[in-house]
Design a protein around this motif. Structure first.
Motif, PDB file in Angstrom:
ATOM      1  N   ASP A 115      -6.435   0.131 -22.955  1.00 32.66           N
ATOM      2  CA  ASP A 115      -5.198   0.763 -23.495  1.00 32.66           C
ATOM      3  C   ASP A 115      -5.319   2.122 -23.526  1.00 32.66           C
ATOM      4  N   GLY A 116      -6.451   2.713 -23.027  1.00 36.04           N
ATOM      5  CA  GLY A 116      -6.733   4.129 -23.199  1.00 36.04           C
ATOM      6  C   GLY A 116      -7.438   4.753 -24.353  1.00 36.04           C
ATOM      7  N   SER A 117      -7.431   3.887 -25.372  1.00 37.26           N
ATOM      8  CA  SER A 117      -8.120   4.392 -26.427  1.00 37.26           C
ATOM      9  C   SER A 117      -9.507   4.666 -26.298  1.00 37.26           C
ATOM     10  N   ILE A 118     -10.071   5.369 -27.052  1.00 33.27           N
ATOM     11  CA  ILE A 118     -11.528   5.981 -27.052  1.00 33.27           C
ATOM     12  C   ILE A 118     -12.301   5.617 -28.467  1.00 33.27           C
ATOM     13  N   VAL A 119     -13.574   4.896 -28.318  1.00 33.84           N
ATOM     14  CA  VAL A 119     -14.268   4.875 -29.441  1.00 33.84           C
ATOM     15  C   VAL A 119     -15.527   5.242 -29.058  1.00 33.84           C
ATOM     16  N   GLU A 120     -16.063   6.357 -30.024  1.00 31.10           N
ATOM     17  CA  GLU A 120     -17.578   7.136 -29.807  1.00 31.10           C
ATOM     18  C   GLU A 120     -18.262   6.860 -31.084  1.00 31.10           C
ATOM     19  N   VAL A 121     -19.456   6.627 -31.078  1.00 29.25           N
ATOM     20  CA  VAL A 121     -20.483   6.379 -32.232  1.00 29.25           C
ATOM     21  C   VAL A 121     -21.698   7.282 -31.767  1.00 29.25           C
ATOM     22  N   VAL A 122     -21.784   8.344 -32.654  1.00 35.67           N
ATOM     23  CA  VAL A 122     -23.224   9.032 -32.676  1.00 35.67           C
ATOM     24  C   VAL A 122     -23.717   8.979 -33.913  1.00 35.67           C
ATOM     25  N   ILE A 123     -25.014   8.654 -34.291  1.00 34.86           N
ATOM     26  CA  ILE A 123     -25.685   8.652 -35.267  1.00 34.86           C
ATOM     27  C   ILE A 123     -27.275   9.043 -35.150  1.00 34.86           C
ATOM     28  N   TRP A 124     -27.709  10.239 -35.984  1.00 33.60           N
ATOM     29  CA  TRP A 124     -28.587  10.729 -35.958  1.00 33.60           C
ATOM     30  C   TRP A 124     -29.657  10.403 -37.147  1.00 33.60           C
ATOM     31  N   GLU A 125     -30.850  10.369 -37.238  1.00 39.30           N
ATOM     32  CA  GLU A 125     -31.619  10.323 -38.457  1.00 39.30           C
ATOM     33  C   GLU A 125     -32.391  11.544 -38.730  1.00 39.30           C
ATOM     34  N   LEU A 126     -32.188  12.090 -39.593  1.00 39.58           N
ATOM     35  CA  LEU A 126     -32.792  13.622 -40.134  1.00 39.58           C
ATOM     36  C   LEU A 126     -33.942  13.523 -41.036  1.00 39.58           C
ATOM     37  N   PRO A 127     -34.752  14.228 -40.881  1.00 33.04           N
ATOM     38  CA  PRO A 127     -36.060  14.301 -41.857  1.00 33.04           C
ATOM     39  C   PRO A 127     -35.606  14.552 -43.275  1.00 33.04           C
ATOM     40  N   GLU A 128     -34.386  15.095 -43.425  1.00 30.94           N
ATOM     41  CA  GLU A 128     -33.937  15.281 -45.047  1.00 30.94           C
ATOM     42  C   GLU A 128     -32.506  15.389 -44.988  1.00 30.94           C
ATOM     43  N   PRO A 129     -31.711  15.062 -45.854  1.00 33.70           N
ATOM     44  CA  PRO A 129     -30.208  15.118 -45.820  1.00 33.70           C
ATOM     45  C   PRO A 129     -29.914  16.338 -45.832  1.00 33.70           C
ATOM     46  N   THR A 130     -28.531  16.318 -45.475  1.00 32.58           N
ATOM     47  CA  THR A 130     -27.655  17.282 -45.250  1.00 32.58           C
ATOM     48  C   THR A 130     -26.914  17.231 -46.395  1.00 32.58           C
ATOM     49  N   PRO A 131     -27.107  18.503 -47.091  1.00 30.52           N
ATOM     50  CA  PRO A 131     -26.263  18.592 -48.323  1.00 30.52           C
ATOM     51  C   PRO A 131     -24.587  18.708 -48.370  1.00 30.52           C
ATOM     52  N   PRO A 132     -23.979  17.928 -49.196  1.00 32.62           N
ATOM     53  CA  PRO A 132     -24.260  17.328 -50.364  1.00 32.62           C
ATOM     54  C   PRO A 132     -24.642  16.011 -50.001  1.00 32.62           C
ATOM     55  N   SER A 133     -24.900  15.176 -48.699  1.00 30.30           N
ATOM     56  CA  SER A 133     -25.126  13.960 -48.613  1.00 30.30           C
ATOM     57  C   SER A 133     -26.429  13.686 -49.395  1.00 30.30           C
ATOM     58  N   THR A 134     -26.860  12.662 -49.720  1.00 30.66           N
ATOM     59  CA  THR A 134     -28.108  12.145 -50.216  1.00 30.66           C
ATOM     60  C   THR A 134     -28.935  11.240 -49.429  1.00 30.66           C
ATOM     61  N   HIS A 135     -28.334  10.777 -48.136  1.00 30.06           N
ATOM     62  CA  HIS A 135     -28.999   9.989 -47.263  1.00 30.06           C
ATOM     63  C   HIS A 135     -29.543  11.272 -46.158  1.00 30.06           C
ATOM     64  N   LYS A 136     -30.345  10.463 -44.997  1.00 29.22           N
ATOM     65  CA  LYS A 136     -30.914  11.169 -44.185  1.00 29.22           C
ATOM     66  C   LYS A 136     -30.080  11.003 -42.599  1.00 29.22           C
ATOM     67  N   TYR A 137     -28.923  10.521 -42.701  1.00 29.38           N
ATOM     68  CA  TYR A 137     -27.982  10.511 -41.343  1.00 29.38           C
ATOM     69  C   TYR A 137     -27.090  11.130 -41.475  1.00 29.38           C
ATOM     70  N   LYS A 138     -27.084  11.843 -39.978  1.00 28.66           N
ATOM     71  CA  LYS A 138     -25.832  12.507 -39.634  1.00 28.66           C
ATOM     72  C   LYS A 138     -25.163  11.873 -38.676  1.00 28.66           C
ATOM     73  N   TYR A 139     -23.826  11.704 -38.707  1.00 27.70           N
ATOM     74  CA  TYR A 139     -22.956  10.837 -37.873  1.00 27.70           C
ATOM     75  C   TYR A 139     -21.701  11.246 -37.620  1.00 27.70           C
ATOM     76  N   ARG A 140     -21.178  10.773 -36.314  1.00 26.20           N
ATOM     77  CA  ARG A 140     -19.546  11.023 -35.829  1.00 26.20           C
ATOM     78  C   ARG A 140     -19.386   9.691 -35.395  1.00 26.20           C
ATOM     79  N   LEU A 141     -18.397   9.371 -36.154  1.00 24.32           N
ATOM     80  CA  LEU A 141     -17.366   7.949 -35.501  1.00 24.32           C
ATOM     81  C   LEU A 141     -16.126   8.287 -35.172  1.00 24.32           C
TER      82      LEU A 141
END
Length: 97
Positions: free
Chosen positions: A18-44
């Motif tokens: 139908d032309g729609s796009i789904v994209e998922v990118v997930i990284w694990e970082l050595p330490e959280p990106t404030p103010p997040s408390t987990h070690k993941y950086k993501y874009r869905l």
């Protein structure tokens, strides 16, 4: 400037019939990106007809949140599996409306 070493966990892009796009990118970082408390950086991302319909992401200073059309909503991150489930449910809800 010192860059953190990150590990790519997931990267996928799907263009549907139908032309729609789904994209998922997930990284694990050595330490959280404030103010997040987990070690993941993501874009869905889910887009249709050239427009962003749904996007989940986290960024320095803003933390975890999602975008539904032009509305930005705080998101409570608990795990990668839950993040992916929530994203999939939002896509299903969007597609049904």
């Amino acid at each position: 400037m010192q860059y953190m070493k990150a590990t790519l966990i997931a990267k996928a892009k799907e263009v549907n019939d139908d032309g729609s796009i789904v994209e998922v990118v997930i990284w694990e970082l050595p330490e959280p990106t404030p103010p997040s408390t987990h070690k993941y950086k993501y874009r869905l991302f889910y887009g249709q007809n050239g427009k962003c319909r749904i996007r989940y992401d986290n960024e320095r200073g803003k933390g975890d949140h999602k975008h539904i059309n032009s509305h930005e909503i705080d998101y409570k991150f608990t795990s990668i599996d839950k993040l992916l489930d929530d994203f999939e449910k939002d896509i299903e809800t969007w597609s049904e409306s």
